[in-house]
Write a protein that holds these residues in place. Structure first.
Motif, mmCIF file in Angstrom:
data_model
loop_
_atom_site.group_PDB
_atom_site.id
_atom_site.type_symbol
_atom_site.label_atom_id
_atom_site.label_comp_id
_atom_site.label_asym_id
_atom_site.label_seq_id
_atom_site.Cartn_x
_atom_site.Cartn_y
_atom_site.Cartn_z
ATOM 1 N N LEU A 172 0.815 -1.206 0.000
ATOM 2 C CA LEU A 172 0.000 0.000 0.000
ATOM 3 C C LEU A 172 0.853 1.263 0.000
ATOM 4 N N ASP A 173 2.161 1.103 0.191
ATOM 5 C CA ASP A 173 3.049 2.253 0.058
ATOM 6 C C ASP A 173 3.096 2.731 -1.395
ATOM 7 N N GLN A 174 2.631 1.875 -2.325
ATOM 8 C CA GLN A 174 2.563 2.253 -3.731
ATOM 9 C C GLN A 174 1.217 2.883 -4.075
ATOM 10 N N VAL A 175 0.259 2.785 -3.159
ATOM 11 C CA VAL A 175 -1.079 3.336 -3.365
ATOM 12 C C VAL A 175 -1.214 4.680 -2.663
ATOM 13 N N PHE A 176 -0.732 4.748 -1.427
ATOM 14 C CA PHE A 176 -0.811 5.967 -0.635
ATOM 15 C C PHE A 176 0.403 6.848 -0.891
ATOM 16 N N GLN A 177 0.182 8.141 -0.928
ATOM 17 C CA GLN A 177 1.288 9.085 -0.966
ATOM 18 C C GLN A 177 1.716 9.308 0.473
ATOM 19 N N ILE A 178 2.929 8.947 0.814
ATOM 20 C CA ILE A 178 3.424 9.100 2.178
ATOM 21 C C ILE A 178 4.598 10.065 2.161
ATOM 22 N N PHE A 179 4.468 11.125 2.933
ATOM 23 C CA PHE A 179 5.476 12.175 2.984
ATOM 24 C C PHE A 179 6.163 12.177 4.341
ATOM 25 N N PRO A 180 7.395 12.683 4.406
ATOM 26 C CA PRO A 180 8.153 12.645 5.663
ATOM 27 C C PRO A 180 7.646 13.622 6.738
#
Length: 75
Positions: free
Chosen positions: A59-67
């Motif tokens: 799901l790290d490829q589905v969700f945009q995760i920012f620092p």
């Protein structure tokens, strides 16, 4: 918040140390509702145990995760 139709909705995961399938289902449901309004849905600062679960489930490829919040808002 989703009903207000923001252009970007940032979910702060910085204090989340554990997430299970119910938590992911809630995030996926929220993402689908937000994106249906043509807005962006993203999360910020996933801690290691939580981030690992996103990686394993891909799901790290589905969700945009920012620092951090600034990066998420600038997205």
């Amino acid at each position: 918040m989703i009903e207000k139709k923001p252009q970007r909705l940032v979910v702060d995961l910085s204090d989340v140390t554990y997430i299970d399938s119910a938590g992911l289902a809630a995030l996926i449901g929220a993402m689908q509702k937000v994106e249906a309004t043509e807005a962006n849905f993203c999360s910020r600062d996933c801690r290691k145990p939580c981030a690992r679960f996103f990686e394993i489930s891909r799901l790290d490829q589905v969700f945009q995760i920012f620092p951090d919040a600034d990066a998420a808002l600038a997205g």
